[in-house]
Design a protein around this motif. Structure first.
Motif, mmCIF file in Angstrom:
data_model
loop_
_atom_site.group_PDB
_atom_site.id
_atom_site.type_symbol
_atom_site.label_atom_id
_atom_site.label_comp_id
_atom_site.label_asym_id
_atom_site.label_seq_id
_atom_site.Cartn_x
_atom_site.Cartn_y
_atom_site.Cartn_z
ATOM 1 N N ASN A 183 0.862 -1.145 -0.008
ATOM 2 C CA ASN A 183 0.026 -0.017 0.114
ATOM 3 C C ASN A 183 1.074 1.243 -0.189
ATOM 4 O O ASN A 183 1.891 1.283 0.871
ATOM 5 C CB ASN A 183 -1.125 -0.088 1.219
ATOM 6 C CG ASN A 183 -1.677 1.051 1.243
ATOM 7 O OD1 ASN A 183 -2.630 1.462 0.098
ATOM 8 N ND2 ASN A 183 -1.968 1.655 2.211
ATOM 9 N N VAL B 96 2.478 -4.359 3.385
ATOM 10 C CA VAL B 96 1.401 -4.345 4.520
ATOM 11 C C VAL B 96 0.954 -5.612 4.790
ATOM 12 O O VAL B 96 0.074 -5.833 5.534
ATOM 13 C CB VAL B 96 0.035 -3.256 4.277
ATOM 14 C CG1 VAL B 96 0.870 -1.738 4.209
ATOM 15 C CG2 VAL B 96 -0.305 -3.476 2.998
ATOM 16 N N GLY B 97 1.232 -6.629 3.960
ATOM 17 C CA GLY B 97 0.576 -7.849 4.090
ATOM 18 C C GLY B 97 1.233 -8.885 3.323
ATOM 19 O O GLY B 97 2.339 -8.686 2.456
ATOM 20 N N ILE C 275 -3.113 -9.395 6.471
ATOM 21 C CA ILE C 275 -2.626 -8.058 6.623
ATOM 22 C C ILE C 275 -1.989 -7.779 7.856
ATOM 23 O O ILE C 275 -2.263 -8.296 9.000
ATOM 24 C CB ILE C 275 -3.708 -7.059 6.464
ATOM 25 C CG1 ILE C 275 -4.588 -7.019 5.021
ATOM 26 C CG2 ILE C 275 -3.289 -5.446 6.641
ATOM 27 C CD1 ILE C 275 -3.684 -6.787 3.695
ATOM 28 N N GLN D 93 -4.266 -3.536 9.687
ATOM 29 C CA GLN D 93 -5.643 -4.068 9.700
ATOM 30 C C GLN D 93 -6.628 -2.999 9.917
ATOM 31 O O GLN D 93 -6.444 -1.816 10.460
ATOM 32 C CB GLN D 93 -5.858 -5.286 10.670
ATOM 33 C CG GLN D 93 -4.729 -6.298 10.515
ATOM 34 C CD GLN D 93 -4.872 -7.517 11.281
ATOM 35 O OE1 GLN D 93 -5.482 -7.213 12.526
ATOM 36 N NE2 GLN D 93 -3.933 -8.401 11.256
ATOM 37 N N LEU E 270 -7.778 -2.990 3.408
ATOM 38 C CA LEU E 270 -6.733 -3.453 2.727
ATOM 39 C C LEU E 270 -6.697 -4.790 2.280
ATOM 40 O O LEU E 270 -6.282 -5.300 1.228
ATOM 41 C CB LEU E 270 -5.411 -3.242 3.390
ATOM 42 C CG LEU E 270 -4.914 -1.728 3.638
ATOM 43 C CD1 LEU E 270 -3.695 -1.612 4.415
ATOM 44 C CD2 LEU E 270 -4.638 -1.076 2.343
ATOM 45 N N GLY E 271 -7.307 -5.686 3.082
ATOM 46 C CA GLY E 271 -7.683 -6.953 2.899
ATOM 47 C C GLY E 271 -8.612 -7.166 1.425
ATOM 48 O O GLY E 271 -8.282 -7.875 0.485
ATOM 49 N N ALA F 168 -6.511 -6.143 -1.607
ATOM 50 C CA ALA F 168 -5.511 -6.962 -1.904
ATOM 51 C C ALA F 168 -6.204 -7.965 -2.639
ATOM 52 O O ALA F 168 -5.719 -8.586 -3.678
ATOM 53 C CB ALA F 168 -4.733 -7.358 -0.711
#
Length: 155
Positions: A60, A65-66, A87, A92, A96-97, A100
């Motif tokens: 990100n 970030v993950g 993440i 979290q 973002l999950g 992604a």
């Protein structure tokens, strides 16, 4: 607006990947080993079950970030699996999950044209994960894989 992308883990970013982690209570949902990336990177080298294993960092705004592993049989239509998707605990609860996963599916459509189904398992006690994948559009397949419920999405 956040810019989420995925990049293969390589000699340039593997150390950064090893710094990623989840909250202690989430650890069993991602991997049995801390840091969770360690087991995932080992699988990329060992290739359990003879599958291709590609480890990816989730970025990100140019910061990792993950992480996740994509396991697959080349040219298969439905033997594509998402493992160790998470993440980092510091990032979290920011959407973002989902971003992604959207990027991952876009990547699969572009780079693995034979794939029409992505599979994953969810730890039986991971209710938040189960709800996340259902909300995203995965369906519960009523099949157990590695003692965990299997979910899939057509792509």
């Amino acid at each position: 607006m956040s810019e989420v992308c995925i990049r293969l883990i390589s000699s340039d970013n593997w150390r950064e990947a090893l710094e990623l982690s989840v909250h202690d209570e989430q650890q069993k949902f991602v991997a049995s080993i801390k840091p969770p990336v360690a087991i995932a990177l080992a699988k990329a080298y060992i290739r359990p079950g003879g599958k291709m294993v590609e480890p990816y960092g989730i970025y990100n705004q140019n910061k990792m970030v993950g992480f996740f592993n994509l396991h697959y049989t080349p040219d298969s239509k439905d033997d594509y699996w998402l493992f160790h998707f998470f993440i980092d605990k510091r990032f979290q609860r920011n959407g973002l999950g989902s971003k992604a996963l959207n990027e991952l599916i876009r990547h699969i459509k572009n780079s693995k044209p034979s794939c029409n189904r992505l599979n994953l398992t969810v730890h039986p006690e991971n209710e938040a994960g189960r709800l996340f994948y259902l909300k995203f559009g995965f369906s519960e397949d009523n099949i157990m894989t590695f003692d965990e419920p299997t979910f899939s999405i057509l792509i």
